[in-house]
Motif scaffolding. Structure first.
Motif, PDB file in Angstrom:
ATOM      1  N   UNK A  33     -19.386 -32.158  39.449  1.00 20.37           N
ATOM      2  CA  UNK A  33     -20.395 -32.806  40.300  1.00 20.37           C
ATOM      3  C   UNK A  33     -20.258 -32.385  41.761  1.00 20.37           C
ATOM      4  N   UNK A  34     -19.039 -32.354  42.254  1.00 19.22           N
ATOM      5  CA  UNK A  34     -18.844 -32.056  43.674  1.00 19.22           C
ATOM      6  C   UNK A  34     -19.213 -30.615  44.015  1.00 19.22           C
ATOM      7  N   UNK A  35     -19.169 -29.729  43.035  1.00 16.59           N
ATOM      8  CA  UNK A  35     -19.554 -28.333  43.278  1.00 16.59           C
ATOM      9  C   UNK A  35     -21.046 -28.090  43.057  1.00 16.59           C
ATOM     10  N   UNK A  36     -21.754 -29.110  42.608  1.00 13.42           N
ATOM     11  CA  UNK A  36     -23.186 -28.987  42.333  1.00 13.42           C
ATOM     12  C   UNK A  36     -23.941 -30.183  42.912  1.00 13.42           C
ATOM     13  N   UNK A  37     -24.070 -30.267  44.233  1.00 12.04           N
ATOM     14  CA  UNK A  37     -24.705 -31.437  44.847  1.00 12.04           C
ATOM     15  C   UNK A  37     -26.218 -31.509  44.614  1.00 12.04           C
ATOM     16  N   UNK A  38     -26.831 -30.382  44.320  1.00 15.11           N
ATOM     17  CA  UNK A  38     -28.270 -30.399  44.057  1.00 15.11           C
ATOM     18  C   UNK A  38     -28.545 -29.752  42.700  1.00 15.11           C
ATOM     19  N   UNK A  40     -30.681 -27.405  40.202  1.00 11.70           N
ATOM     20  CA  UNK A  40     -31.537 -26.223  40.197  1.00 11.70           C
ATOM     21  C   UNK A  40     -31.746 -25.806  38.741  1.00 11.70           C
ATOM     22  N   UNK A  41     -32.593 -24.829  38.531  1.00 13.15           N
ATOM     23  CA  UNK A  41     -32.785 -24.328  37.178  1.00 13.15           C
ATOM     24  C   UNK A  41     -31.477 -23.758  36.622  1.00 13.15           C
ATOM     25  N   UNK A  42     -30.663 -23.198  37.499  1.00  8.16           N
ATOM     26  CA  UNK A  42     -29.418 -22.560  37.069  1.00  8.16           C
ATOM     27  C   UNK A  42     -28.352 -23.552  36.611  1.00  8.16           C
ATOM     28  N   UNK A  43     -28.283 -24.727  37.234  1.00  8.72           N
ATOM     29  CA  UNK A  43     -27.204 -25.674  36.900  1.00  8.72           C
ATOM     30  C   UNK A  43     -27.699 -26.932  36.176  1.00  8.72           C
ATOM     31  N   UNK A  44     -28.973 -26.982  35.865  1.00  7.74           N
ATOM     32  CA  UNK A  44     -29.561 -28.170  35.249  1.00  7.74           C
ATOM     33  C   UNK A  44     -28.843 -28.587  33.970  1.00  7.74           C
ATOM     34  N   UNK A  45     -28.646 -27.660  33.043  1.00  7.15           N
ATOM     35  CA  UNK A  45     -28.006 -27.995  31.771  1.00  7.15           C
ATOM     36  C   UNK A  45     -26.563 -28.446  31.968  1.00  7.15           C
ATOM     37  N   UNK A  46     -25.854 -27.788  32.857  1.00  4.38           N
ATOM     38  CA  UNK A  46     -24.474 -28.167  33.157  1.00  4.38           C
ATOM     39  C   UNK A  46     -24.406 -29.597  33.686  1.00  4.38           C
ATOM     40  N   UNK A  47     -25.295 -29.940  34.611  1.00  6.91           N
ATOM     41  CA  UNK A  47     -25.273 -31.283  35.186  1.00  6.91           C
ATOM     42  C   UNK A  47     -25.713 -32.349  34.186  1.00  6.91           C
ATOM     43  N   UNK A  48     -26.670 -32.039  33.343  1.00  7.98           N
ATOM     44  CA  UNK A  48     -27.096 -33.004  32.321  1.00  7.98           C
ATOM     45  C   UNK A  48     -25.918 -33.325  31.406  1.00  7.98           C
ATOM     46  N   UNK A  80     -23.458 -39.402  43.295  1.00  8.28           N
ATOM     47  CA  UNK A  80     -24.020 -38.195  42.697  1.00  8.28           C
ATOM     48  C   UNK A  80     -25.190 -38.537  41.779  1.00  8.28           C
ATOM     49  N   UNK A  81     -25.011 -39.569  40.943  1.00  2.00           N
ATOM     50  CA  UNK A  81     -26.088 -39.992  40.047  1.00  2.00           C
ATOM     51  C   UNK A  81     -27.334 -40.328  40.865  1.00  2.00           C
ATOM     52  N   UNK A  82     -27.155 -41.104  41.915  1.00  2.00           N
ATOM     53  CA  UNK A  82     -28.295 -41.526  42.732  1.00  2.00           C
ATOM     54  C   UNK A  82     -28.942 -40.348  43.454  1.00  2.00           C
ATOM     55  N   UNK A  83     -28.130 -39.446  43.984  1.00  2.00           N
ATOM     56  CA  UNK A  83     -28.682 -38.271  44.669  1.00  2.00           C
ATOM     57  C   UNK A  83     -29.476 -37.379  43.725  1.00  2.00           C
TER      58      UNK A  83
END
Length: 101
Positions: A33-38, A40-48, A80-83
């Protein structure tokens, strides 16, 4: 193939813990989470997947290890969830993905 497997079982030098329901794994996911604050199409699956795993760990921790929720609060993971939810382009996608886990 899992998003985390594609990260070569390590993310920026961190080794993913073997036990998916553990305090160590929660700390690992915090690093994601801390390395992906926003989003994007590139990190969407990782963050989900990261948000989904964190939700599972919180549920597990409620029954097995109360320190899990303490770490969740101390590290400010709710922020992070809220952002992520404030990023209008992804709100509906995130919400439906996490709630359908």
């Amino acid at each position: 193939m899992s998003v985390f497997t594609r990260a070569k079982n390590g993310l920026f030098g961190q080794i993913k813990p073997k036990n998916p329901h553990s305090l160590e794994n929660l700390k690992y996911l915090y690093g994601v989470l801390s390395r992906n604050p926003t989003i994007s199409d590139a990190n969407r699956d990782l963050l989900i997947e990261t948000l989904r795993f964190i939700s599972e760990i919180l549920l597990w921790g409620d029954q097995n290890d109360t320190s899990v929720f303490d770490v969740f609060l101390e590290r400010g993971m709710l922020t992070f969830f809220l952002n992520y939810m404030r990023q209008k382009k992804w709100t509906l996608y995130l919400w439906s993905s996490v709630t359908n886990a």
